[in-house]
Design a protein around this motif. Sequence first.
Motif, mmCIF file in Angstrom:
data_model
loop_
_atom_site.group_PDB
_atom_site.id
_atom_site.type_symbol
_atom_site.label_atom_id
_atom_site.label_comp_id
_atom_site.label_asym_id
_atom_site.label_seq_id
_atom_site.Cartn_x
_atom_site.Cartn_y
_atom_site.Cartn_z
ATOM 1 N N HIS A 1 -4.775 -2.724 4.306
ATOM 2 C CA HIS A 1 -4.880 -2.193 5.677
ATOM 3 C C HIS A 1 -4.882 -3.361 6.658
ATOM 4 O O HIS A 1 -5.669 -3.417 7.598
ATOM 5 N N ASN B 1 -9.833 4.577 8.764
ATOM 6 C CA ASN B 1 -10.155 3.929 7.497
ATOM 7 C C ASN B 1 -9.733 2.463 7.448
ATOM 8 O O ASN B 1 -9.455 1.936 6.378
ATOM 9 N N ALA C 1 -7.075 12.040 5.205
ATOM 10 C CA ALA C 1 -6.146 11.359 4.310
ATOM 11 C C ALA C 1 -5.703 12.324 3.209
ATOM 12 O O ALA C 1 -6.321 13.357 2.976
ATOM 13 N N MET C 2 -4.610 11.989 2.518
ATOM 14 C CA MET C 2 -4.146 12.707 1.313
ATOM 15 C C MET C 2 -3.984 14.200 1.576
ATOM 16 O O MET C 2 -4.230 15.030 0.700
ATOM 17 N N ASP D 1 0.846 -1.209 0.000
ATOM 18 C CA ASP D 1 0.000 0.000 0.000
ATOM 19 C C ASP D 1 0.877 1.254 0.000
ATOM 20 O O ASP D 1 1.584 1.511 0.968
ATOM 21 N N HIS E 1 -9.507 -2.658 4.440
ATOM 22 C CA HIS E 1 -9.640 -1.249 4.070
ATOM 23 C C HIS E 1 -11.113 -0.840 4.075
ATOM 24 O O HIS E 1 -11.953 -1.502 3.478
ATOM 25 N N TRP F 1 -15.978 11.951 5.896
ATOM 26 C CA TRP F 1 -15.491 11.508 7.214
ATOM 27 C C TRP F 1 -16.099 12.391 8.295
ATOM 28 O O TRP F 1 -16.163 13.617 8.139
ATOM 29 N N ALA G 1 -10.741 3.210 -2.662
ATOM 30 C CA ALA G 1 -9.961 4.018 -1.718
ATOM 31 C C ALA G 1 -9.697 5.388 -2.304
ATOM 32 O O ALA G 1 -9.778 5.585 -3.519
ATOM 33 N N GLY G 2 -9.368 6.329 -1.452
ATOM 34 C CA GLY G 2 -8.844 7.610 -1.902
ATOM 35 C C GLY G 2 -7.356 7.468 -2.164
ATOM 36 O O GLY G 2 -6.697 6.608 -1.574
ATOM 37 N N HIS G 3 -6.830 8.259 -3.088
ATOM 38 C CA HIS G 3 -5.396 8.235 -3.394
ATOM 39 C C HIS G 3 -4.936 9.653 -3.660
ATOM 40 O O HIS G 3 -5.738 10.520 -4.013
ATOM 41 N N HIS H 1 -0.817 1.439 -7.863
ATOM 42 C CA HIS H 1 -1.235 1.077 -6.502
ATOM 43 C C HIS H 1 -1.843 -0.318 -6.542
ATOM 44 O O HIS H 1 -2.381 -0.736 -7.562
ATOM 45 N N ARG I 1 -18.569 5.994 2.074
ATOM 46 C CA ARG I 1 -18.069 6.030 0.691
ATOM 47 C C ARG I 1 -19.166 5.629 -0.286
ATOM 48 O O ARG I 1 -19.958 4.716 -0.023
ATOM 49 N N GLU J 1 -0.505 10.173 3.471
ATOM 50 C CA GLU J 1 -1.653 9.825 2.635
ATOM 51 C C GLU J 1 -2.707 9.078 3.430
ATOM 52 O O GLU J 1 -3.900 9.222 3.197
ATOM 53 N N GLU J 2 -2.263 8.255 4.388
ATOM 54 C CA GLU J 2 -3.204 7.318 5.041
ATOM 55 C C GLU J 2 -4.286 8.031 5.852
ATOM 56 O O GLU J 2 -5.398 7.535 5.969
ATOM 57 N N GLN K 1 -6.486 -2.962 -3.341
ATOM 58 C CA GLN K 1 -6.989 -2.929 -1.951
ATOM 59 C C GLN K 1 -8.416 -3.445 -1.830
ATOM 60 O O GLN K 1 -9.057 -3.249 -0.793
ATOM 61 N N GLN L 1 -15.940 10.279 -0.567
ATOM 62 C CA GLN L 1 -15.853 9.936 0.841
ATOM 63 C C GLN L 1 -16.327 11.098 1.688
ATOM 64 O O GLN L 1 -16.100 12.252 1.360
HETATM 65 N N1 LIG Z 1 -5.037 4.039 -0.433
HETATM 66 C C1 LIG Z 1 -5.355 4.264 0.816
HETATM 67 O O1 LIG Z 1 -5.315 3.371 1.631
HETATM 68 N N2 LIG Z 1 -5.704 5.520 1.107
HETATM 69 C C2 LIG Z 1 -6.108 5.960 2.386
HETATM 70 C C3 LIG Z 1 -7.254 6.894 2.218
HETATM 71 C C4 LIG Z 1 -8.546 6.161 2.166
HETATM 72 O O2 LIG Z 1 -8.988 5.731 3.226
HETATM 73 O O3 LIG Z 1 -9.122 6.000 1.110
#
Ligand SMILES: NC(=O)NCCC(=O)O
Lengths: 406, 406
Positions: free
Chosen positions: A378, B271, A132-133, A90, B222, A211, A352-354, A186, A284, A124-125, A189, A209
């Motif tokens: 994860h 997440n 995240a990001m 990841d 995830h 949160w 997932a978000g990236h 990537h 999501r 990013e996580e 996931q 998403q």
């Molecule tokens: N790719 C990844 O695990 N990103 C974390 C952000 C999310 O939770 O989507």
Amino acid sequence: KVNGDRLWDSLMEMAKIGATAKGGVCRLALTDLDREARDLFIDWCRQAGCTIKIDKMGNIFARRAGKDDSLAPVITGSHIDSQPTGGKFDGIYGVLSGLEVIRSLNDLKYETNRPIEVAVWTNEEGSRFAPAMVASGVFAGVFDLEYGLSRADPSGKTMGEELARIGYAGPEEVGKREVHAFFEAHIEQGPILENEKKTIGIVQGAQGQRWFEVVLTGQEAHAGPTPMKVRKDALVGAAHVVTAVNKIGHSNQPFACATVGMITNSPNSRNTIPGSVFFTVDLRHPEDAVLSKMAAEVKAAAEEACQQHGLSMDFKEIWYSPPVKFDANCVAAVKKGAEELGFDAMPIISGAGHDACYLSRVAPTAMVFIPCEDGISHNEIENATKGDCAAGCDVLLRAIVERANA
Amino acid sequence: KVNGDRLWDSLMEMAKIGATAKGGVCRLALTDLDREARDLFIDWCRQAGCTIKIDKMGNIFARRAGKDDSLAPVITGSHIDSQPTGGKFDGIYGVLSGLEVIRSLNDLKYETNRPIEVAVWTNEEGSRFAPAMVASGVFAGVFDLEYGLSRADPSGKTMGEELARIGYAGPEEVGKREVHAFFEAHIEQGPILENEKKTIGIVQGAQGQRWFEVVLTGQEAHAGPTPMKVRKDALVGAAHVVTAVNKIGHSNQPFACATVGMITNSPNSRNTIPGSVFFTVDLRHPEDAVLSKMAAEVKAAAEEACQQHGLSMDFKEIWYSPPVKFDANCVAAVKKGAEELGFDAMPIISGAGHDACYLSRVAPTAMVFIPCEDGISHNEIENATKGDCAAGCDVLLRAIVERANA
Ligand SMILES: NC(=O)NCCC(=O)O
Ligand SMILES: NC(=O)NCCC(=O)O
């Protein structure tokens, strides 16, 4: 073609930094382990002839010059940080695939028209620091720098402090320059590519998403002499919401996901009725309208919990990342790469978000997915095959070269 | 009659040790604050002419000699430790009432036949170290010494280590001596006396308790790309049980109490789908048969959660404290004291466990309750009046003297 063995060896070498007992990685953003991994990446990039720049959010850019170095670069990359119980692919897979692309171009003595950069995006996580990001978000102008640097972990340490501590508060302005194209490789996931027996996912975009952070407050009291009917038990209220969030995920199929990932109970004593509970909600969906409906349903459930159990609440949306559609030309470049190499490929929407989601706001962007075992991420047991890792990197190479010469 | 002002002043002085912002006390067992409070208590006892003994469990005995000092003592006392968000009366009121009895006897130059001791029992709360009343339990032979010393807090530190660290691992054998009678004064910690407008509760006994530790294990994955239908979400399972525990409390009225006071989620990342959850269950009922039925209902709910959400479980009963009936003579001594003083009094069953519960196994025992504001305890706002504190102490004095001369 890239060197799949070299890519794999680099992945395994990097996985030693923060390695966990069950074969995964715990390399939380801006910890000493994050620094160690960054240092190793920069070392490898310098050996591959790259120049390094670091910006004020700690984002790293390793640059391989182009024939015309004044042109805007094609950037690829991902992240080095992991979940507390994360895997060894990841994020880091996208970073080291970028490095492998540069190493392969060096082997071939191949010069691209435009410069190529491998980026490492900070945090990013969104696990140690929410959301995240966040650093690619600052790069893309979605968040301002002050917001980014002031994100705090549960102990109150900010990203700004921790960047300074590990020596990665760089001098460069964040963003504010032209990016010709951005590609991110990537692991998926999720289970789709594996179920469909495909090697490559041509990522069309990502779901949205929302949160939330919720605090329910009741009243602490003794678990023994306090009659059931006079209690204001914050944890019983939180349990109501956790159950409701799960139901909301199930009732908004197809596609919906709804998760309470974090919960902190206070005072967390066996014989005291919980007085307050903090928890997070992660919703999501690929369609914005459904996502909003789910959010309203969660809020209603929290209000119901308060009424039923005599609680008050603080209900905050802390992050909204809308559904993303990637650039047609970049997606086509990924598709073409996969076709030329003869891989089984399919279009896919990222669950997932990236960092690519935010980059897509300021540059033509696309992503390459490869399968992961049982769709698990994860999780320390996260796994991917050497062959799939090489395949994704091969597709990335072609997409980058196509855009860097176009 | 005791000196109510002096008792109150001592309570307020002691409440400074571990004082919290909201007017309560956080003085967890065997912390530096516990030591500080113990030191102060011993100081005060020495000033009152007492000799001090400390046993291997850190229990403190402050002794006022009797006319015939070879006779078994009458002991009174309670505990100095508190909940994380505790009040300034729970426990310490019984300790300082014992001291006030001795100070008053000194003032009157009154000699009792038997010696009188004021005891401080280590870790009554069971909050930092489970179970509750562990050191009075060792004194009473319910637990062996090794069990007592090996109880560990969430960070793994044992009571033995922490007793040594704060200098309260005493030389005396634990228990193994004759106790003529034991009395404990305490705030009620529930709403009955206040609702009934009584000053004194003549405690007949205590309800039974069963404490459980449960771990539900699912699979981390995830929160974004993992479809709802394949999830094994340990927190969704835990929420099912929390809701069920609350329902079990409500459905076993009158008297039943059922609480999940502590919950720890792993990996606790926004997440990531929770992979495992630890929580505790506290069940109470005055009738053993109902208590057992409640325990079976909780277990069934946990099994149901596992089946519905694909989880495995570790379900352990870690403590059983059966319903207690106090000694008829000691209860009569409390009743007589209240009557002689003309207080409104009523018989009552304790909803909480107390050191007196274990002492009652090795000595004739009874308790004196006074009301607390709104029946609230295990909360920083816990409150009692100066008048009620003095009243309870007056009753205690008479009961002790009656038994010490009998
Ligand atoms: N790719 C990844 O695990 N990103 C974390 C952000 C999310 O939770 O989507
Ligand atoms: N009195 C008191 O708070 N005791 C703690 C043990 C219990 O939870 O009953």
